[in-house]
Write a protein that holds these residues in place. Structure first.
Motif, PDB file in Angstrom:
ATOM      1  N   LEU A  36       6.078 -30.452   4.251  1.00  0.00           N
ATOM      2  CA  LEU A  36       4.428 -32.076   5.000  1.00  0.00           C
ATOM      3  C   LEU A  36       4.479 -32.364   6.559  1.00  0.00           C
ATOM      4  CD1 LEU A  36       3.536 -34.108   2.923  1.00  0.00           C
ATOM      5  CD2 LEU A  36       5.710 -35.078   2.142  1.00  0.00           C
ATOM      6  N   THR A  37       5.834 -32.939   6.486  1.00  0.00           N
ATOM      7  CA  THR A  37       6.145 -33.259   7.660  1.00  0.00           C
ATOM      8  C   THR A  37       4.834 -31.831   8.807  1.00  0.00           C
ATOM      9  OG1 THR A  37       8.719 -33.596   7.359  1.00  0.00           O
ATOM     10  CG2 THR A  37       7.270 -33.664  10.415  1.00  0.00           C
ATOM     11  N   ALA A  38       4.959 -31.347   8.689  1.00  0.00           N
ATOM     12  CA  ALA A  38       3.845 -29.154   9.102  1.00  0.00           C
ATOM     13  C   ALA A  38       2.048 -30.524   8.395  1.00  0.00           C
ATOM     14  CB  ALA A  38       3.842 -28.645   9.526  1.00  0.00           C
ATOM     15  N   LEU A  39       2.377 -30.918   7.981  1.00  0.00           N
ATOM     16  CA  LEU A  39       0.659 -31.552   7.426  1.00  0.00           C
ATOM     17  C   LEU A  39       0.622 -32.681   7.913  1.00  0.00           C
ATOM     18  CD1 LEU A  39       0.538 -29.844   3.345  1.00  0.00           C
ATOM     19  CD2 LEU A  39      -0.567 -29.262   5.371  1.00  0.00           C
ATOM     20  N   GLU A  40       1.039 -33.330   7.986  1.00  0.00           N
ATOM     21  CA  GLU A  40       1.393 -34.661   8.620  1.00  0.00           C
ATOM     22  C   GLU A  40       0.976 -34.598   9.972  1.00  0.00           C
ATOM     23  OE1 GLU A  40       4.257 -36.900   6.848  1.00  0.00           O
ATOM     24  OE2 GLU A  40       3.469 -37.678   5.489  1.00  0.00           O
ATOM     25  N   THR A  41       1.296 -34.254  10.556  1.00  0.00           N
ATOM     26  CA  THR A  41       1.184 -33.643  12.219  1.00  0.00           C
ATOM     27  C   THR A  41      -0.204 -33.651  12.826  1.00  0.00           C
ATOM     28  OG1 THR A  41       2.266 -31.442  12.464  1.00  0.00           O
ATOM     29  CG2 THR A  41       3.969 -33.550  11.781  1.00  0.00           C
ATOM     30  N   THR A  42      -0.899 -32.101  11.501  1.00  0.00           N
ATOM     31  CA  THR A  42      -1.826 -31.653  12.091  1.00  0.00           C
ATOM     32  C   THR A  42      -2.959 -32.339  11.685  1.00  0.00           C
ATOM     33  OG1 THR A  42      -0.633 -29.525  11.526  1.00  0.00           O
ATOM     34  CG2 THR A  42      -3.142 -29.473  11.721  1.00  0.00           C
ATOM     35  N   LEU A  43      -3.007 -33.708  10.722  1.00  0.00           N
ATOM     36  CA  LEU A  43      -4.048 -33.917   9.996  1.00  0.00           C
ATOM     37  C   LEU A  43      -4.391 -34.280  10.655  1.00  0.00           C
ATOM     38  CD1 LEU A  43      -5.286 -34.553   6.847  1.00  0.00           C
ATOM     39  CD2 LEU A  43      -3.964 -36.458   6.907  1.00  0.00           C
ATOM     40  N   PRO A  44      -3.774 -35.970  11.747  1.00  0.00           N
ATOM     41  CA  PRO A  44      -4.998 -36.575  12.383  1.00  0.00           C
ATOM     42  C   PRO A  44      -5.916 -35.641  13.727  1.00  0.00           C
ATOM     43  CG  PRO A  44      -2.792 -37.390  12.420  1.00  0.00           C
ATOM     44  CD  PRO A  44      -2.006 -36.127  12.313  1.00  0.00           C
ATOM     45  N   THR A  45      -5.090 -34.317  13.814  1.00  0.00           N
ATOM     46  CA  THR A  45      -5.649 -33.378  15.287  1.00  0.00           C
ATOM     47  C   THR A  45      -7.464 -33.149  13.869  1.00  0.00           C
ATOM     48  OG1 THR A  45      -4.557 -31.292  14.098  1.00  0.00           O
ATOM     49  CG2 THR A  45      -4.033 -32.738  16.237  1.00  0.00           C
ATOM     50  N   LEU A  46      -8.051 -32.553  13.148  1.00  0.00           N
ATOM     51  CA  LEU A  46      -8.701 -32.777  12.386  1.00  0.00           C
ATOM     52  C   LEU A  46      -9.876 -33.659  12.365  1.00  0.00           C
ATOM     53  CD1 LEU A  46      -6.766 -31.196   9.010  1.00  0.00           C
ATOM     54  CD2 LEU A  46      -7.389 -30.459  10.690  1.00  0.00           C
ATOM     55  N   ALA A  47     -11.125 -32.625  12.610  1.00  0.00           N
ATOM     56  CA  ALA A  47     -11.801 -33.652  12.868  1.00  0.00           C
ATOM     57  C   ALA A  47     -12.946 -34.847  11.029  1.00  0.00           C
ATOM     58  CB  ALA A  47     -13.458 -32.524  12.891  1.00  0.00           C
ATOM     59  N   THR A  48     -13.365 -35.639  11.815  1.00  0.00           N
ATOM     60  CA  THR A  48     -13.747 -36.520  10.792  1.00  0.00           C
ATOM     61  C   THR A  48     -15.177 -36.016  10.256  1.00  0.00           C
ATOM     62  OG1 THR A  48     -13.694 -38.531  12.650  1.00  0.00           O
ATOM     63  CG2 THR A  48     -12.430 -38.014  11.655  1.00  0.00           C
ATOM     64  N   LYS A  49     -15.652 -37.073   9.132  1.00  0.00           N
ATOM     65  CA  LYS A  49     -17.539 -37.330   9.318  1.00  0.00           C
ATOM     66  C   LYS A  49     -17.911 -37.798  10.462  1.00  0.00           C
ATOM     67  CE  LYS A  49     -17.197 -38.126   4.414  1.00  0.00           C
ATOM     68  NZ  LYS A  49     -17.420 -39.042   3.345  1.00  0.00           N
ATOM     69  N   GLY A  50     -16.856 -38.797  11.270  1.00  0.00           N
ATOM     70  CA  GLY A  50     -18.124 -39.251  12.957  1.00  0.00           C
ATOM     71  C   GLY A  50     -18.496 -37.838  14.181  1.00  0.00           C
ATOM     72  N   ASP A  51     -17.048 -36.622  14.516  1.00  0.00           N
ATOM     73  CA  ASP A  51     -17.157 -36.514  14.869  1.00  0.00           C
ATOM     74  C   ASP A  51     -18.176 -35.132  14.031  1.00  0.00           C
ATOM     75  OD1 ASP A  51     -15.214 -37.177  16.250  1.00  0.00           O
ATOM     76  OD2 ASP A  51     -13.642 -36.293  15.047  1.00  0.00           O
ATOM     77  N   LEU A  52     -18.092 -34.706  13.203  1.00  0.00           N
ATOM     78  CA  LEU A  52     -19.133 -34.244  12.569  1.00  0.00           C
ATOM     79  C   LEU A  52     -20.409 -33.756  12.594  1.00  0.00           C
ATOM     80  CD1 LEU A  52     -16.741 -32.254   9.022  1.00  0.00           C
ATOM     81  CD2 LEU A  52     -17.175 -31.644  11.781  1.00  0.00           C
ATOM     82  N   HIS A  53     -20.972 -35.447  12.796  1.00  0.00           N
ATOM     83  CA  HIS A  53     -22.139 -35.413  12.961  1.00  0.00           C
ATOM     84  C   HIS A  53     -22.331 -35.768  14.118  1.00  0.00           C
ATOM     85  CE1 HIS A  53     -25.348 -38.276  12.677  1.00  0.00           C
ATOM     86  NE2 HIS A  53     -25.419 -38.931  13.482  1.00  0.00           N
ATOM     87  N   SER A  54     -21.255 -36.021  15.366  1.00  0.00           N
ATOM     88  CA  SER A  54     -21.939 -36.528  16.481  1.00  0.00           C
ATOM     89  C   SER A  54     -22.035 -34.619  17.185  1.00  0.00           C
ATOM     90  CB  SER A  54     -21.393 -36.840  17.607  1.00  0.00           C
ATOM     91  OG  SER A  54     -19.557 -35.740  17.251  1.00  0.00           O
ATOM     92  N   LEU A  55     -21.494 -33.567  16.487  1.00  0.00           N
ATOM     93  CA  LEU A  55     -21.084 -32.207  16.535  1.00  0.00           C
ATOM     94  C   LEU A  55     -22.975 -32.042  16.566  1.00  0.00           C
ATOM     95  CD1 LEU A  55     -19.878 -29.771  17.294  1.00  0.00           C
ATOM     96  CD2 LEU A  55     -18.965 -29.182  15.691  1.00  0.00           C
ATOM     97  N   ASP A  56     -23.241 -32.421  15.217  1.00  0.00           N
ATOM     98  CA  ASP A  56     -24.142 -31.724  14.650  1.00  0.00           C
ATOM     99  C   ASP A  56     -25.676 -31.718  16.108  1.00  0.00           C
ATOM    100  OD1 ASP A  56     -26.445 -30.861  12.195  1.00  0.00           O
ATOM    101  OD2 ASP A  56     -26.981 -32.544  11.508  1.00  0.00           O
TER     102      ASP A  56
END
Length: 131
Positions: A36-56
């Protein structure tokens, strides 16, 4: 080839399931807190909807720019090949004008050349002597 299907009832109940957890049973193997700690530390680095929209949007911009660049490049290549395929122009040398000389008109020579006409000119005319 067919996939091997093992029903859940055939999995040994001794606890050695080979990493497979039957449905409805908890998957806690005693290391849940570290997972659970490993997942919580990785979660903030994942892309958000806004990141995907700007990438698109940036991908669309790059695609349009690439297509325009290809059209311009191929148009330039076409004109370069067209100019290279033309025969080279020979140096222009001024050609001398064509002059046609017509012989001078000599009416007496032409009349004298026919014998009947020459006789008619040598005799005085009958009309002119009567008057």
């Amino acid at each position: 080839m067919s996939a091997i299907h093992i029903p859940w009832s055939r999995i040994p109940a001794s606890g050695d399931t080979g990493g497979v957890v039957p449905p409805g049973q908890p998957s806690d193997d005693g290391d849940m807190a570290s997972r659970l700690t490993a997942l919580e530390t990785t979660l903030p680095t994942l892309a958000t909807k806004g990141d995907l929209h700007s990438l698109d949007a940036s991908i669309k911009t790059w695609m349009i720019a690439t297509v325009i660049g290809l059209f311009l490049g191929f148009a330039g290549l076409f004109f370069a090949m067209n100019n290279a395929a033309r025969p080279a122009l020979a140096p222009s040398v001024a050609q001398a004008p064509i002059v046609i000389q017509v012989p001078a008109y000599a009416p007496l020579q032409q009349e004298a050349s026919s014998p009947a006409r020459a006789q008619a000119l040598s005799r005085p005319s009958a009309q002119g002597s009567r008057q």
